[in-house]
Motif scaffolding. Structure first.
Motif, PDB file in Angstrom:
ATOM      1  N   MET A   1       0.950  -1.311  -0.037  1.00 30.21           N
ATOM      2  CA  MET A   1       0.201   0.051  -0.001  1.00 30.21           C
ATOM      3  C   MET A   1       1.079   1.189   0.076  1.00 30.21           C
ATOM      4  N   SER A   2       0.752   2.202  -0.871  1.00 26.92           N
ATOM      5  CA  SER A   2       1.452   3.338  -0.976  1.00 26.92           C
ATOM      6  C   SER A   2       1.160   4.346   0.136  1.00 26.92           C
ATOM      7  N   VAL A   3       2.207   5.235   0.688  1.00 29.74           N
ATOM      8  CA  VAL A   3       2.058   6.121   1.632  1.00 29.74           C
ATOM      9  C   VAL A   3       0.989   6.736   1.624  1.00 29.74           C
ATOM     10  N   ARG A   4       0.617   7.373   0.477  1.00 34.12           N
ATOM     11  CA  ARG A   4      -0.574   8.082   0.346  1.00 34.12           C
ATOM     12  C   ARG A   4      -2.105   7.608   0.643  1.00 34.12           C
ATOM     13  N   LEU A   5      -2.103   6.281   0.068  1.00 31.35           N
ATOM     14  CA  LEU A   5      -3.280   5.326   0.398  1.00 31.35           C
ATOM     15  C   LEU A   5      -3.309   5.281   1.832  1.00 31.35           C
ATOM     16  N   ARG A   6      -2.067   4.838   2.411  1.00 33.10           N
ATOM     17  CA  ARG A   6      -2.253   4.350   3.864  1.00 33.10           C
ATOM     18  C   ARG A   6      -2.448   5.626   4.706  1.00 33.10           C
ATOM     19  N   ASP A   7      -2.128   6.812   4.256  1.00 31.26           N
ATOM     20  CA  ASP A   7      -2.524   8.032   5.246  1.00 31.26           C
ATOM     21  C   ASP A   7      -3.915   8.511   5.006  1.00 31.26           C
ATOM     22  N   LEU A   8      -4.586   8.133   3.711  1.00 25.17           N
ATOM     23  CA  LEU A   8      -5.708   8.469   3.626  1.00 25.17           C
ATOM     24  C   LEU A   8      -6.933   7.646   4.348  1.00 25.17           C
ATOM     25  N   PHE A   9      -6.462   6.278   4.483  1.00 24.02           N
ATOM     26  CA  PHE A   9      -7.635   5.327   5.011  1.00 24.02           C
ATOM     27  C   PHE A   9      -7.038   4.861   6.474  1.00 24.02           C
ATOM     28  N   LEU A  10      -6.005   4.936   7.094  1.00 27.58           N
ATOM     29  CA  LEU A  10      -5.535   4.489   8.083  1.00 27.58           C
ATOM     30  C   LEU A  10      -5.384   5.651   9.201  1.00 27.58           C
ATOM     31  N   ALA A  11      -5.950   5.442  10.282  1.00 30.38           N
ATOM     32  CA  ALA A  11      -5.857   6.817  11.300  1.00 30.38           C
ATOM     33  C   ALA A  11      -4.589   6.547  12.061  1.00 30.38           C
ATOM     34  N   ALA A 115     -12.969  15.127  -3.652  1.00 26.00           N
ATOM     35  CA  ALA A 115     -12.311  15.177  -5.020  1.00 26.00           C
ATOM     36  C   ALA A 115     -10.748  15.098  -4.866  1.00 26.00           C
ATOM     37  N   VAL A 116     -10.336  15.988  -3.834  1.00 28.01           N
ATOM     38  CA  VAL A 116      -8.744  15.974  -3.661  1.00 28.01           C
ATOM     39  C   VAL A 116      -8.308  14.336  -3.255  1.00 28.01           C
ATOM     40  N   GLU A 117      -8.990  13.552  -2.306  1.00 22.55           N
ATOM     41  CA  GLU A 117      -8.580  12.178  -2.238  1.00 22.55           C
ATOM     42  C   GLU A 117      -8.436  11.368  -3.480  1.00 22.55           C
ATOM     43  N   ARG A 118      -9.397  11.525  -4.259  1.00 25.08           N
ATOM     44  CA  ARG A 118      -9.464  10.856  -5.506  1.00 25.08           C
ATOM     45  C   ARG A 118      -8.187  11.312  -6.469  1.00 25.08           C
ATOM     46  N   LEU A 119      -7.909  12.366  -6.462  1.00 29.09           N
ATOM     47  CA  LEU A 119      -6.497  13.093  -7.080  1.00 29.09           C
ATOM     48  C   LEU A 119      -5.379  12.557  -6.611  1.00 29.09           C
ATOM     49  N   LEU A 120      -5.263  12.443  -5.228  1.00 31.05           N
ATOM     50  CA  LEU A 120      -4.194  12.169  -4.606  1.00 31.05           C
ATOM     51  C   LEU A 120      -3.791  10.582  -5.603  1.00 31.05           C
ATOM     52  N   VAL A 121      -4.618   9.705  -5.565  1.00 34.81           N
ATOM     53  CA  VAL A 121      -4.498   8.310  -6.233  1.00 34.81           C
ATOM     54  C   VAL A 121      -4.283   8.698  -7.751  1.00 34.81           C
ATOM     55  N   ALA A 122      -4.805   9.600  -8.436  1.00 34.46           N
ATOM     56  CA  ALA A 122      -4.863   9.908  -9.683  1.00 34.46           C
ATOM     57  C   ALA A 122      -3.544  10.168 -10.151  1.00 34.46           C
ATOM     58  N   VAL A 123      -2.872  11.123  -9.571  1.00 32.62           N
ATOM     59  CA  VAL A 123      -1.631  12.004  -9.956  1.00 32.62           C
ATOM     60  C   VAL A 123      -0.399  11.296  -9.574  1.00 32.62           C
ATOM     61  N   GLU A 124      -0.696  10.212  -8.768  1.00 36.92           N
ATOM     62  CA  GLU A 124       0.664   9.457  -8.428  1.00 36.92           C
ATOM     63  C   GLU A 124       1.582  10.085  -7.567  1.00 36.92           C
ATOM     64  N   GLU A 125       2.580  10.173  -8.310  1.00 37.51           N
ATOM     65  CA  GLU A 125       3.910  10.971  -7.406  1.00 37.51           C
ATOM     66  C   GLU A 125       3.947  12.454  -7.760  1.00 37.51           C
ATOM     67  N   THR A 126       3.186  12.881  -8.698  1.00 44.14           N
ATOM     68  CA  THR A 126       3.190  14.284  -8.911  1.00 44.14           C
ATOM     69  C   THR A 126       2.944  15.102  -7.849  1.00 44.14           C
ATOM     70  N   PRO A 127       3.857  16.063  -7.435  1.00 46.16           N
ATOM     71  CA  PRO A 127       3.533  16.827  -6.359  1.00 46.16           C
ATOM     72  C   PRO A 127       2.072  17.496  -6.324  1.00 46.16           C
ATOM     73  N   LEU A 128       1.545  17.512  -5.018  1.00 51.24           N
ATOM     74  CA  LEU A 128       0.172  18.225  -5.221  1.00 51.24           C
ATOM     75  C   LEU A 128       0.209  19.237  -4.092  1.00 51.24           C
ATOM     76  N   LEU A 143      -8.840  15.795   5.672  1.00 51.05           N
ATOM     77  CA  LEU A 143      -7.684  15.818   4.388  1.00 51.05           C
ATOM     78  C   LEU A 143      -6.704  16.144   4.825  1.00 51.05           C
ATOM     79  N   LEU A 144      -6.379  17.705   5.265  1.00 49.89           N
ATOM     80  CA  LEU A 144      -5.232  18.360   5.356  1.00 49.89           C
ATOM     81  C   LEU A 144      -4.458  17.669   6.475  1.00 49.89           C
ATOM     82  N   ALA A 145      -4.967  16.782   7.292  1.00 49.03           N
ATOM     83  CA  ALA A 145      -4.178  16.117   8.379  1.00 49.03           C
ATOM     84  C   ALA A 145      -3.330  15.062   7.643  1.00 49.03           C
TER      85      ALA A 145
END
Length: 216
Positions: A1-11, A115-128, A143-145
């Motif tokens: 699981m990527s760092v972004r996905l982990r941070d989105l779904f795991l507290a 929308a941002v949560e979906r974008l975090l996955v869609a843009v992959e490693e592009t800085p956001l 989200l900000l957290a």
């Protein structure tokens, strides 16, 4: 699981400190909090600095200001234009300018967050960069957290102490925080409107903010 996905779904674990050092030396995802004009300048400068530090070809700015306005395209790099086109095909309001892709978020905070949560996955490693241009709605806090770093900017004519207060409020979200002090230069608006790094002063300020001046 990527760092972004982990941070989105795991507290985070119970008892985690309120302020933590960002998980990456150079953050890939940054939140910018501030008034509309200064926020736009800071977001563009931070996005360009992040892109340069991570050797990316473009960066994405997701702007929330409580309004639902489609971003306007301009002269853009090939990479930014291709990314904007790809996002548009996914139903995202995106426009490329310079080396930046701007995404206009819905006025409803919960919808913008999704929308941002979906974008975090869609843009992959592009800085956001997520720009909250105006008073921060509580619905955006989860989200900000999840972002690597939060950067606070205040108006040039803000009363003394407002910047420190804004830093304290941002730090309560539990992420690494920093303040960007914008130089008083007319090039700021040019950087924000063109998506190109014209100002050495802004570049230096953004780089300092990415390094952080107030962690854990």
């Amino acid at each position: 699981m990527s760092v972004r996905l982990r941070d989105l779904f795991l507290a985070p674990a119970d008892g985690a400190p309120a302020r933590r050092v960002a998980e990456r030396v150079v953050p890939a995802t940054v939140g910018v909090l501030g008034p509309p004009r200064e926020g736009a300048i800071a977001a563009a400068s931070v996005a360009l600095a992040t892109m340069g530090a991570r050797r990316a070809r473009c960066a994405v700015i997701c702007r929330w200001d409580g309004r639902e306005a489609a971003p306007r395209p301009g002269l853009a790099s090939i990479s930014a234009r291709r990314l904007a086109d790809r996002l548009e095909r996914r139903g995202v309001q995106a426009a490329a300018r310079g080396r930046l892709v701007t995404v206009g978020l819905a006025a409803e905070p919960a919808e913008a967050r999704a929308a941002v949560e979906r974008l975090l996955v869609a843009v992959e490693e592009t800085p956001l960069v997520v720009l909250v241009a105006g008073p921060r709605p509580p619905a955006l806090d989860p989200l900000l957290a999840t972002l690597d770093r939060l950067v606070v900017v205040t108006a040039l004519d803000a009363p003394p102490g407002l910047g420190d207060l804004a830093l304290d409020e941002a730090a309560a979200l539990g992420r690494s925080v920093a303040r960007i002090d914008l130089p008083d230069t007319p090039l700021g608006s040019l950087v924000a409107s063109t998506g190109r790094p014209f100002s050495p002063g802004l570049r230096a300020a953004a780089t300092a903010a990415l390094g952080g001046d107030r962690d854990g």
